[in-house]
Design a protein around this motif. Sequence first.
Motif, short mmCIF file in Angstrom:
data_model
loop_
_atom_site.label_atom_id
_atom_site.label_comp_id
_atom_site.label_asym_id
_atom_site.label_seq_id
_atom_site.Cartn_x
_atom_site.Cartn_y
_atom_site.Cartn_z
N ALA A 123 22.66 7.76 62.26
CA ALA A 123 23.57 8.70 62.91
C ALA A 123 23.11 8.92 64.34
O ALA A 123 21.92 9.12 64.59
CB ALA A 123 23.61 10.02 62.16
N ALA A 141 23.53 14.01 56.66
CA ALA A 141 22.85 12.72 56.84
C ALA A 141 21.88 12.46 55.69
O ALA A 141 21.80 11.34 55.17
CB ALA A 141 22.11 12.70 58.18
N SER A 257 31.20 14.44 60.32
CA SER A 257 30.00 13.66 60.00
C SER A 257 29.88 13.41 58.51
O SER A 257 29.51 12.30 58.09
CB SER A 257 28.74 14.37 60.52
#
Length: 268
Positions: A123, A141, A257
Amino acid sequence: MNLIEITDFHAPELDVYARLTEAQLLNRFEPAKGMFIAESPKVIMRALDAGCEPVSILVERSRMVGESLDVINRCEGIPVYTADLDVLTQLTGYQLTRGLLCAMRRPKLPAVEEVISGARRVAVLEDVQNPTNVGAIFRSAAALGMDAVLLTPACSNPLYRRSCRVSMGTVFQVPWTYMEENWIEKLRSHGFKTAAMALKDDSVSIDDPVLRQEEKLAVVLGTEGDGLAAVTIEDCDYTVKIPMYHGVDSLNVAAASAVAFWELRARE
């Protein structure tokens, strides 16, 4: 246990909790003296597991049981400052999450090459400045298959107290560091293709099979509001768009995300 009852709000050893700003804790001029504040037993434990060095603890008196006591016992020998909740709230200016703070020394940041070594999914955060968003992105993440996180210099620091707390300590579990200029070329030199998350009509759909088939992929996310810089989008290998419905034009960067990390995770 080196237990110290707080009687003097102005004691210099309490500055780290009561008077130093995040920028002062970061201490860019003398990085070796930099510190950060970890809040709550889970976050502190994850920081300790990652090898972070504790300096002192601030704990609500009634919380010196269970997980908080486990943290205190693990940090044997350092000062443990304590008082009732109303005293600590007055001292720090906010109510402690689960009644426990720990001042820790900032670890030395690794090189980009060290962070991405062996990684398949990375990322990249470009100028994401809200500490809550940074913390939430780290949590996604960690949970959704990213091997590392890279940040541009304008990003909020992942070790800010709020970022640490929102991430639930995953900032200590996912390798990360800051990057300098020409980071796209550096990623390419290590075999990564780059996917810019942007709202453009000529974008590739996030569920396009070609993205899943990339051996190494960097998912690039932009700042709140403006998104990625035009030059970044132009330089990336792919521009990727999350389809929207009901007239919604975009997602918050932290929410985007999570969608991107899940959909673009490496397959076995």
